[in-house]
Scaffold this active site. Structure first.
Site, PDB file in Angstrom:
ATOM      1  N   LYS A  40      13.466 -31.734  -1.231  1.00 58.87           N
ATOM      2  CA  LYS A  40      12.805 -33.617  -0.795  1.00 58.87           C
ATOM      3  C   LYS A  40      12.449 -33.596   1.307  1.00 58.87           C
ATOM      4  O   LYS A  40      11.110 -33.787   1.372  1.00 58.87           O
ATOM      5  CB  LYS A  40      14.104 -34.162  -0.329  1.00 58.87           C
ATOM      6  CG  LYS A  40      14.160 -34.714  -2.537  1.00 58.87           C
ATOM      7  CD  LYS A  40      15.001 -35.050  -2.691  1.00 58.87           C
ATOM      8  CE  LYS A  40      16.545 -34.185  -1.462  1.00 58.87           C
ATOM      9  NZ  LYS A  40      17.139 -33.262  -2.893  1.00 58.87           N
ATOM     10  N   ASP A  74      18.145 -30.199  -3.560  1.00 57.99           N
ATOM     11  CA  ASP A  74      17.554 -29.238  -3.579  1.00 57.99           C
ATOM     12  C   ASP A  74      16.412 -28.919  -4.003  1.00 57.99           C
ATOM     13  O   ASP A  74      15.583 -28.045  -4.795  1.00 57.99           O
ATOM     14  CB  ASP A  74      18.977 -27.652  -3.591  1.00 57.99           C
ATOM     15  CG  ASP A  74      19.651 -28.133  -3.566  1.00 57.99           C
ATOM     16  OD1 ASP A  74      19.538 -29.046  -2.066  1.00 57.99           O
ATOM     17  OD2 ASP A  74      20.808 -27.794  -3.609  1.00 57.99           O
ATOM     18  N   HIS A 103      18.953 -30.947   3.751  1.00 62.04           N
ATOM     19  CA  HIS A 103      17.476 -30.872   3.657  1.00 62.04           C
ATOM     20  C   HIS A 103      17.127 -29.625   4.671  1.00 62.04           C
ATOM     21  O   HIS A 103      16.944 -30.346   6.055  1.00 62.04           O
ATOM     22  CB  HIS A 103      16.569 -32.588   4.074  1.00 62.04           C
ATOM     23  CG  HIS A 103      17.445 -33.114   2.891  1.00 62.04           C
ATOM     24  ND1 HIS A 103      17.091 -34.957   3.047  1.00 62.04           N
ATOM     25  CD2 HIS A 103      18.161 -33.242   1.673  1.00 62.04           C
ATOM     26  CE1 HIS A 103      17.338 -35.293   1.603  1.00 62.04           C
ATOM     27  NE2 HIS A 103      18.316 -34.230   0.828  1.00 62.04           N
ATOM     28  N   GLN A 147      20.269 -36.173  -2.531  1.00 60.06           N
ATOM     29  CA  GLN A 147      20.521 -35.509  -4.357  1.00 60.06           C
ATOM     30  C   GLN A 147      20.028 -35.356  -5.436  1.00 60.06           C
ATOM     31  O   GLN A 147      18.241 -35.137  -4.972  1.00 60.06           O
ATOM     32  CB  GLN A 147      21.439 -35.815  -4.792  1.00 60.06           C
ATOM     33  CG  GLN A 147      22.963 -35.921  -3.536  1.00 60.06           C
ATOM     34  CD  GLN A 147      22.772 -36.066  -2.199  1.00 60.06           C
ATOM     35  OE1 GLN A 147      23.286 -37.730  -2.305  1.00 60.06           O
ATOM     36  NE2 GLN A 147      23.211 -35.628  -1.604  1.00 60.06           N
TER      37      GLN A 147
HETATM   38  P1  GDP Z   1      15.830 -30.728  -0.650  1.00 55.26           P
HETATM   39  O1  GDP Z   1      17.664 -31.157  -0.174  1.00 55.26           O
HETATM   40  O2  GDP Z   1      15.750 -31.570  -1.556  1.00 55.26           O
HETATM   41  O3  GDP Z   1      15.282 -31.083   0.827  1.00 55.26           O
HETATM   42  O4  GDP Z   1      15.551 -29.089  -0.915  1.00 55.26           O
HETATM   43  P2  GDP Z   1      16.853 -27.482   0.539  1.00 55.26           P
HETATM   44  O5  GDP Z   1      15.753 -27.861   2.102  1.00 55.26           O
HETATM   45  O6  GDP Z   1      17.936 -27.424   0.282  1.00 55.26           O
HETATM   46  O7  GDP Z   1      16.260 -26.328  -0.703  1.00 55.26           O
HETATM   47  C1  GDP Z   1      14.672 -26.815  -0.842  1.00 55.26           C
HETATM   48  C2  GDP Z   1      14.456 -24.805  -0.297  1.00 55.26           C
HETATM   49  O8  GDP Z   1      13.591 -24.643  -0.762  1.00 55.26           O
HETATM   50  C3  GDP Z   1      14.853 -24.628   1.492  1.00 55.26           C
HETATM   51  O9  GDP Z   1      15.042 -23.753   1.798  1.00 55.26           O
HETATM   52  C4  GDP Z   1      12.693 -24.662   1.517  1.00 55.26           C
HETATM   53  O10 GDP Z   1      12.918 -24.772   2.550  1.00 55.26           O
HETATM   54  C5  GDP Z   1      13.015 -24.007   0.481  1.00 55.26           C
HETATM   55  N1  GDP Z   1      11.062 -25.108  -0.253  1.00 55.26           N
HETATM   56  C6  GDP Z   1      10.408 -25.855  -0.658  1.00 55.26           C
HETATM   57  N2  GDP Z   1       9.612 -26.020  -0.748  1.00 55.26           N
HETATM   58  C7  GDP Z   1       9.086 -24.505  -1.186  1.00 55.26           C
HETATM   59  C8  GDP Z   1       8.014 -23.367  -1.698  1.00 55.26           C
HETATM   60  O11 GDP Z   1       6.817 -24.442  -2.315  1.00 55.26           O
HETATM   61  N3  GDP Z   1       8.248 -22.831  -1.497  1.00 55.26           N
HETATM   62  C9  GDP Z   1       9.828 -21.803  -1.294  1.00 55.26           C
HETATM   63  N4  GDP Z   1       8.890 -20.914  -1.397  1.00 55.26           N
HETATM   64  N5  GDP Z   1       9.908 -22.598  -0.828  1.00 55.26           N
HETATM   65  C10 GDP Z   1      10.201 -24.317  -0.525  1.00 55.26           C
HETATM   66  P1  IMO Z   2      20.277 -32.559  -1.707  1.00 53.91           P
HETATM   67  O1  IMO Z   2      20.066 -33.932  -0.765  1.00 53.91           O
HETATM   68  C1  IMO Z   2      22.780 -30.631  -4.269  1.00 53.91           C
HETATM   69  C2  IMO Z   2      26.224 -32.090  -6.104  1.00 53.91           C
HETATM   70  C3  IMO Z   2      27.333 -31.523  -5.995  1.00 53.91           C
HETATM   71  C4  IMO Z   2      28.496 -31.702  -7.291  1.00 53.91           C
HETATM   72  C5  IMO Z   2      28.624 -33.015  -6.475  1.00 53.91           C
HETATM   73  C6  IMO Z   2      29.080 -34.330  -6.377  1.00 53.91           C
HETATM   74  O2  IMO Z   2      20.552 -31.330  -0.529  1.00 53.91           O
HETATM   75  O3  IMO Z   2      19.025 -32.707  -2.406  1.00 53.91           O
HETATM   76  P2  IMO Z   2      29.147 -35.035  -3.747  1.00 53.91           P
HETATM   77  O4  IMO Z   2      30.097 -34.286  -2.494  1.00 53.91           O
HETATM   78  O5  IMO Z   2      28.105 -35.544  -4.132  1.00 53.91           O
HETATM   79  O6  IMO Z   2      30.318 -36.155  -4.102  1.00 53.91           O
HETATM   80  O7  IMO Z   2      29.608 -33.848  -5.476  1.00 53.91           O
HETATM   81  O8  IMO Z   2      26.411 -33.465  -6.525  1.00 53.91           O
HETATM   82  N1  IMO Z   2      25.075 -32.229  -4.431  1.00 53.91           N
HETATM   83  C7  IMO Z   2      23.819 -31.916  -4.449  1.00 53.91           C
HETATM   84  N2  IMO Z   2      23.766 -30.807  -5.012  1.00 53.91           N
HETATM   85  N3  IMO Z   2      21.810 -31.161  -3.478  1.00 53.91           N
HETATM   86  C8  IMO Z   2      22.575 -32.238  -2.889  1.00 53.91           C
HETATM   87  O9  IMO Z   2      21.687 -33.139  -2.150  1.00 53.91           O
HETATM   88  C9  IMO Z   2      23.982 -32.213  -3.113  1.00 53.91           C
HETATM   89  N4  IMO Z   2      24.774 -33.176  -2.787  1.00 53.91           N
HETATM   90  C10 IMO Z   2      25.154 -33.329  -3.498  1.00 53.91           C
HETATM   91  O10 IMO Z   2      27.458 -29.888  -5.696  1.00 53.91           O
HETATM   92  O11 IMO Z   2      27.759 -31.443  -7.708  1.00 53.91           O
HETATM   93 MG    MG Z   3      19.451 -29.236  -0.600  1.00 50.10          MG
END
Ligand code: GDP
Ligand code: IMO
Ligand code: MG
Length: 431
Positions: free
Chosen positions: A17, A14, A42, A225
């Site tokens: 990416k 999170d 994502h 992840q």
């Molecule tokens: P990922 O799994 O790595 O793709 O990330 P996620 O989408 O799960 O979580 C990242 C969160 O941060 C999302 O809600 C994005 O919209 C937000 N986000 C990403 N980059 C930025 C940033 O530079 N600033 C802010 N405020 N939000 C961001």
């Molecule tokens: P993105 O790509 C954050 C965490 C789960 C748990 C552990 C194992 O959005 O960054 P799993 O279901 O993979 O067997 O869970 O990994 N986990 C993540 N945490 N972002 C993710 O994906 C995750 N995918 C799995 O919360 O701790």
């Molecule tokens: Mg994510």
């Protein structure tokens, strides 16, 4: 010039990416997911419109970019079509999408076993998985009973393989977990229909991707992840079941390791973690709550509140070491605005000594205390800043410390969730 770039999460997932893969995909010929499944969530935001992608690569908004689910992915076929249908409703045709014939298929018993095995663990042992069947599907792959996409779409092969698997899983579910058995006929009917629908998407992605490389096309590998969730190098057993950084690319695609030209780690300006496991810089105070609420730090897949802490550069250095990360995409600098004093962990204190490596042993990790460097914060709203020089001095100092300690260069900076809310310090494809 770099042709082939890996973007991966350098913490616990999170990091943002999806938004940087979307940003770079404008320059790529193909975006490739190489591990994980729809445990990923994502987020891509364009002009205030949010797309939450799980299995589908974050290059899907560009019609001329091929989006590839390569062999290392675990493929929830039902989840895939739900995502495709939702994207179509939003006007994204999803025609530029292919799935490897070698990817392993996630089936209903995998979801069930993910939940059952978590429920069997004591409260201290629960991993807090996303319950998307990821671990059980990779287990079947390693155990050599898995069902690959090529088997799944083959009407002569799938029924018998499914039968064998359901018989074994039902025994496990009933005898070990006391659960309800699955009905073979019902699953065969539902999944045979899905297999028919899937056929046009299936490709030999090993041949396809190697041809792309030979032709000098630009590839963008999208990690899911984060490196600290890596099954070998993460906080085992509180990890996922794959290799989320650059090390996962060769085996998850069938491309040689030398194919990778540059590795970009996505680093959140603080740390978040969802699910259980060690977290040396975790915050349990008002600052942590402030960041969680301001940043809307709740899981994309599960909606769970994310655990929040200061930026831990011991963690990021560990990720850099195992992945060859030379560049950083730093996200969420805007979220930190308003925090009066910021802290960054630069090393750990262990039994009176300073260490800067990340220990494997969780009982050792528990004893590690963060050594912080303190920074003045910034109050300015930086979401409109597009040039590095216009950032507040305090933000620049923060970034310089990250570069100094990790040895990687900050190439891109997120100042908001939208595609254009970013500072491009250097273009990773030209670096
Ligand atoms: P990922 O799994 O790595 O793709 O990330 P996620 O989408 O799960 O979580 C990242 C969160 O941060 C999302 O809600 C994005 O919209 C937000 N986000 C990403 N980059 C930025 C940033 O530079 N600033 C802010 N405020 N939000 C961001
Ligand atoms: P993105 O790509 C954050 C965490 C789960 C748990 C552990 C194992 O959005 O960054 P799993 O279901 O993979 O067997 O869970 O990994 N986990 C993540 N945490 N972002 C993710 O994906 C995750 N995918 C799995 O919360 O701790
Ligand atoms: Mg994510």
């Amino acid at each position: 010039m770099n042709n082939n770039i890996v973007v991966f999460g350098a913490q616990w997932g999170d990091e943002g990416k999806g938004r940087f893969v979307d940003y770079l995909a404008a320059q790529a010929d193909a975006v490739v997911r190489f591990q994980g499944g729809n445990n990923a969530g994502h987020t891509v935001a364009v002009d205030g419109k949010y797309f939450k992608l799980r299995l589908i690569p974050s290059g899907i908004l560009y019609k001329n970019v091929l989006n590839v689910l390569a062999n290392g992915v675990v493929f929830d076929v039902k989840g895939f079509f739900e995502e495709v249908d939702n994207l179509k409703k939003d006007g994204i045709p999803c025609e530029n999408l292919v799935v490897s014939d070698r990817a392993h298929v996630v089936l209903p018993y995998h979801f069930e076993l993910d939940g059952l095995s978590e429920s069997k663990r004591s409260s201290d042992d629960k991993i807090g998985t996303t319950k998307k069947g990821i671990g059980p599907t990779y287990m079947d792959k390693s155990e050599r009973s898995g069902i690959r996409v090529c088997d799944f779409v083959n009407e002569e092969v799938f029924p018998a393989l499914l039968k064998k698997n359901i018989d074994t899983k039902n025994e496990l579910i009933q005898k070990v977990y006391g659960g309800q058995p699955f009905d073979y006929d019902a699953i065969l009917k539902e999944y045979s229909a899905l297999a028919k629908r899937l056929k046009p998407f299936v490709r030999d992605t090993v041949t396809l991707l190697n041809a792309y490389v030979k032709d000098g096309k630009k590839l963008l590998f999208e990690g899911a992840q984060g490196a600290l969730l890596d099954i070998d190098f993460g906080t085992y057993p509180f990890v996922t079941s794959s290799h989320p950084s650059s090390i996962g690319v060769p085996m998850g695609t069938g491309l040689a390791p030398k194919t990778i030209d540059s590795v970009v780690g996505v680093v959140k300006a603080y740390t978040s973690r969802v699910g259980a496991g060690p977290f040396v810089t975790e915050l349990f105070d008002d600052v942590g709550d402030f960041i969680r609420e301001k940043g809307g730090e709740y899981g994309t897949v599960t909606g769970r509140p994310r655990r929040i802490g200061w930026l831990d550069l011991v963690v990021v250095k560990h990720s850099a070491l195992i992945s060859g990360m030379e560049q950083i995409a730093l996200t969420r600098m805007d979220t930190l605005a308003g925090v009066k004093k910021l802290k960054v962990c630069v090393a750990y204190e262990l039994d009176g000594k300073t260490i800067d490596h990340y220990p494997a042993d969780l009982t050792v990790l528990e004893k590690c205390k963060p050594i912080y460097k303190e920074f003045d914060g910034w109050d300015d709203d930086i979401s409109k800043v597009r040039n590095y020089k216009d950032l507040p001095d305090a933000a620049k100092k923060y970034i310089e410390t990250i570069e100094e300690i990790t040895g990687a260069k900050v190439s891109m900076i997120g100042v908001g969730p939208n595609r254009d809310e970013a500072i491009l310090v250097r273009n990773p494809y030209e670096a």
